[in-house]
Write an enzyme that holds these catalytic residues in place. Sequence first.
Site, PDB file in Angstrom:
ATOM      1  N   GLU A 179       1.256  -1.516  -0.185  1.00 26.98           N
ATOM      2  CA  GLU A 179       0.407   0.051   0.435  1.00 26.98           C
ATOM      3  C   GLU A 179       0.906   1.317   0.465  1.00 26.98           C
ATOM      4  O   GLU A 179       1.151   2.272   0.511  1.00 26.98           O
ATOM      5  CB  GLU A 179      -0.905  -0.060   0.837  1.00 26.98           C
ATOM      6  N   SER A 181      -3.819   2.506   0.778  1.00 25.10           N
ATOM      7  CA  SER A 181      -4.705   1.501   2.160  1.00 25.10           C
ATOM      8  C   SER A 181      -6.717   2.871   1.238  1.00 25.10           C
ATOM      9  O   SER A 181      -6.761   3.631   0.894  1.00 25.10           O
ATOM     10  CB  SER A 181      -4.853   2.758   3.475  1.00 25.10           C
TER      11      SER A 181
END
Length: 310
Positions: free
Chosen positions: A184, A211
């Site tokens: 991420e 995220s």
Amino acid sequence: VNAAIGGSTNAVVHLLAIAGRIGVDLKLEDFDRLAREVPVLVNLQPSGEFLMEEFFDAGGLPVVMKEIESLLHTNAITVSGKTVAQNIAGAENYRPEVVTPFATPFQKAGSGIVVVSGSLAPNGAVLKVSAATPELMVHTGPAFVFENIDEFHAKKDDPNLAVTKDSVLVLKNAGPKGFPGFPEVGNLAIPKKLLDQGVTDMVRVSDARMSGTAYGTVVLHTSPEAAVGGPLALVQSGDMIELNVPNRTLNLLVSEEELEKRRKEWKPLPPHSPRGWVKLYTEHVQQAHLGADLDFLVGGSGYDVPRDSH
């Protein structure tokens, strides 16, 4: 449901992988096709202003599902043993400013996750429109390339970095094979030089994830990824990149002749490991548009598969 809550781009990867394992014919473009019909109902960060706790207090997910009931397969049996319809029958909206009605939504239909494709992403890439800047939905700018996330961290605070607010930040080698592990890290921070100028968002393109709490005009899951020699691997700083969300396109404005020359000169990075789990993983992980699952796990996870075939 993911579209209606302004949900995470990660859901795309997870659902593609699950569908692949049980033999459901789900494709990346289905997320765009279905989301075009669905408005964003939940005024929740990062797309809106309220917190997850306030979403819960408003009645949570059952309220959202009740609002979009006409779009759901409400006769499906769920893990509770009841149907979707039964599960949401008593849902009550306690805070309409947090979960807005379907008729007067927080954001219009098609504001959730979109899928773009083109010469920079032949197999697609995803963008969470609800968390992006409207003015950047159509944007053409020069690429500023980071070959990996370590290079980005080393350079992002350099006051002499040759970036402007119109630059397109490009991160390579952060996909399933490249990192390895599909991290991420796609929501690249705005370089300090631009932050000091008051820039709060810019177009960013990578083969990484981000995220669900992240904000910005961030194009993710670019497929094929750089590590396998996808077009992303061939981008050089200064190349013009065109993002057009209404047209669902992401193009690298470089001639095919030049790209072919770069393709011949491109060399893959050395293997992450010569043995063990990492070698097995990098040799068998699929690309993002297929769910980034291991290829030998696709299909065969359904309950009707004969036991002796496992």
